[in-house]
Write an enzyme that holds these catalytic residues in place. Structure first.
Site, short mmCIF file in Angstrom:
data_model
loop_
_atom_site.label_atom_id
_atom_site.label_comp_id
_atom_site.label_asym_id
_atom_site.label_seq_id
_atom_site.Cartn_x
_atom_site.Cartn_y
_atom_site.Cartn_z
N GLY A 66 0.83 -1.19 0.00
CA GLY A 66 0.00 0.00 0.00
C GLY A 66 0.87 1.24 0.00
N ILE A 68 2.45 2.77 2.44
CA ILE A 68 3.69 2.64 3.20
C ILE A 68 4.68 1.76 2.46
CG2 ILE A 68 4.71 1.84 5.36
CD1 ILE A 68 1.98 2.47 6.69
N ARG A 149 1.05 -2.57 12.29
CA ARG A 149 0.21 -2.84 13.45
C ARG A 149 0.78 -4.02 14.24
NH1 ARG A 149 -1.38 1.48 12.85
NH2 ARG A 149 -3.52 2.25 12.52
N GLU A 178 0.06 -2.33 23.77
CA GLU A 178 0.79 -1.07 23.91
C GLU A 178 0.19 -0.25 25.05
OE1 GLU A 178 0.76 0.86 20.10
OE2 GLU A 178 1.92 -0.70 19.13
N HIS A 197 5.67 3.10 18.89
CA HIS A 197 4.61 3.41 17.92
C HIS A 197 4.67 4.88 17.50
CE1 HIS A 197 0.40 1.92 16.51
NE2 HIS A 197 0.97 2.69 15.59
N ILE A 198 5.85 5.30 17.06
CA ILE A 198 6.06 6.70 16.67
C ILE A 198 6.52 6.83 15.22
CG2 ILE A 198 6.58 7.49 19.01
CD1 ILE A 198 9.59 7.42 18.14
N ALA A 199 6.54 5.73 14.47
CA ALA A 199 7.09 5.77 13.12
C ALA A 199 6.38 6.78 12.23
CB ALA A 199 7.02 4.38 12.47
#
Length: 236
Positions: A66, A68, A149, A178, A197-199
């Site tokens: 997709g 990303i 995810r 998380e 989870h900051i990408a």
């Protein structure tokens, strides 16, 4: 609706930060720096471990093509990597993609890739997609990275494989729970980089997401068709 595509470039940059850190042994070098220790090249084998690896010529396997996955592929092409892809559906591919499989036939990708990055959405179909059996198909010299995810990669299996040196390293920006529980075996796994989870976080991605939101709100108020409508059956 969602803000599909707004975070792709930032996540791709984050992925390359993670994989370069692993292949160049940055965590171990930074640990030496914190101790005011200069590691000469002659010290490397015994103190650092595996020698630094160039991305040039490595095969990158992208699980999910997709926004990303495509953003990662564009940058991987600039690094002169060989790129192979799996996706749930047949997709239009840039000419620099070497091979493509549907996601239920992705074992060959795992066997061939030197680096595997997981970018598929989290759905019932992708839960534990990379379990112990799938992970065992990867090369012992390979690296695994998850940036979409949590729950897609079996974390206990990954931690065990890293402990047993069945993978060269891994990086996760997402986990099934998380914050990651203190009892998770991931905390003690060797050659693993965890980010919280900051990408997708950056000023650019925030601006892009805001633009999508404002445009869609305008469509909604004017009674026009919305963009980025979520398919509730597929889950994304």
């Amino acid at each position: 609706t969602n803000t599909r595509g707004a975070h792709a470039a930032t996540i791709a940059e984050h992925f390359f930060g993670l994989i370069i850190s692993l292949t160049r042994q940055f965590p171990k070098l930074h640990a030496a720096q914190s101790q005011r220790e200069w590691l000469n090249w002659s010290d490397w084998p015994g103190r650092v471990g595996a020698p630094p690896i160039s991305l040039q010529g490595l095969t990158l396997g992208i699980v999910g093509f997709g926004h990303i996955g495509r953003a990662i592929a564009t940058r991987a092409h600039a690094f002169e990597m060989q790129i192979i892809v799996v996706d749930r559906f047949p997709v239009l591919l840039p000419d620099y993609i070497s091979a493509f499989w549907l996601i239920d036939e992705f074992t060959e990708l795992l066997k061939r890739a030197d680096v595997v990055v997981v970018t598929v959405p989290g759905t019932p179909e992708t839960y534990r997609l990379l379990g112990r059996e799938a992970l065992s198909k990867m090369k012992p010299s390979a690296y695994l990275c998850g940036v979409s995810r949590g729950g897609i990669i079996d974390e206990e299996a990954l931690a065990l494989m890293l402990q047993e040196h069945q993978l060269a390293g891994a990086a996760l920006d997402v986990t099934e729970s998380e914050p990651l529980p203190a009892t998770s075996p991931l905390w003690a796994a060797p050659n693993l980089i965890l980010t919280p989870h900051i990408a997708g976080k950056s000023e650019a991605s925030t601006a892009s997401a805001t633009t999508i939101l404002i445009e869609n709100l305008g469509h909604y108020l004017a009674g026009r068709p919305l963009t980025n409508v979520v398919d509730k059956r597929l889950g994304f």
